[in-house]
Design a protein around this motif. Structure first.
Motif, short mmCIF file in Angstrom:
data_model
loop_
_atom_site.label_atom_id
_atom_site.label_comp_id
_atom_site.label_asym_id
_atom_site.label_seq_id
_atom_site.Cartn_x
_atom_site.Cartn_y
_atom_site.Cartn_z
N ILE A 260 1.19 -1.44 -0.28
CA ILE A 260 0.09 -0.11 -0.32
C ILE A 260 0.86 1.21 -0.11
N PRO A 261 1.62 1.39 0.70
CA PRO A 261 2.72 2.93 0.38
C PRO A 261 2.99 2.77 -0.23
N ALA B 129 2.46 2.21 -3.62
CA ALA B 129 1.63 2.01 -4.15
C ALA B 129 1.00 3.54 -4.32
N GLY B 130 1.04 4.37 -3.01
CA GLY B 130 0.18 5.87 -2.69
C GLY B 130 -0.47 5.57 -1.71
N GLY B 131 -0.61 4.78 -1.29
CA GLY B 131 -1.76 4.69 -0.81
C GLY B 131 -1.11 4.87 1.42
N LYS B 132 -2.40 4.77 2.16
CA LYS B 132 -2.00 4.94 3.39
C LYS B 132 -1.98 3.58 4.38
N SER C 172 -6.12 4.15 3.25
CA SER C 172 -7.02 4.99 1.89
C SER C 172 -6.27 4.78 1.47
N ASP C 173 -6.84 5.31 -0.52
CA ASP C 173 -6.64 4.98 -2.08
C ASP C 173 -5.45 6.54 -1.70
N PRO C 174 -5.13 6.28 -2.97
CA PRO C 174 -4.13 7.77 -2.84
C PRO C 174 -5.53 9.09 -3.53
N GLU C 175 -6.27 8.88 -3.59
CA GLU C 175 -7.74 9.97 -3.86
C GLU C 175 -8.66 10.58 -2.33
N GLY C 176 -8.14 9.63 -1.34
CA GLY C 176 -8.57 9.08 -0.05
C GLY C 176 -9.76 8.25 0.98
#
Length: 123
Positions: A86-87, A89-92, A110-114
């Protein structure tokens, strides 16, 4: 990803009794009370071997309203590997692997768009 992408959902509430009455009334069904560490639930009827389950959930930090529904993706047997990816790939990762015995384990990210999404695995 396993055969069924979706295996659980939660509809968040601040008033579990009122929400349980609402959904029981509109769906003409009985919801089953359940309690786990940190949350109280009223679970919708389902056949967990053949379908998707879900619940109305009262849990600290999870508010109703826009964004008040959480979808869990089925990552059976691969939860830790998914969390590791996940990290990069841009998520948290918002909540690391969490034991919900006897129903397995969950995590929340959370994905990159929140968008907030849950992950579920029995193992």
């Amino acid at each position: 990803m396993k055969t069924n992408a979706l295996n659980w959902f939660e509809i968040f509430t601040n008033d579990l009794e009122k929400s349980t009455e609402f959904y029981s009334t509109i769906l003409a069904t009985t919801l089953m009370p359940s309690e786990m560490e940190g949350c109280n639930m009223a679970m919708f009827p389902s056949d967990y071997e053949k379908g998707i389950g879900g619940a109305i959930t009262k849990m600290d930090g999870c508010d109703p309203g826009p964004g008040g529904t959480l979808v869990y993706l089925n990552v059976e047997g691969d939860l830790d590997s998914v969390l590791e990816r996940i990290p990069a790939a841009g998520g948290k990762v918002l909540r690391e692997r969490f034991d919900i015995s006897p129903h397995g384990f969950i995590a929340i990210f959370s994905d990159p768009e929140g968008n907030v999404v849950g992950l579920h695995s029995l193992t």
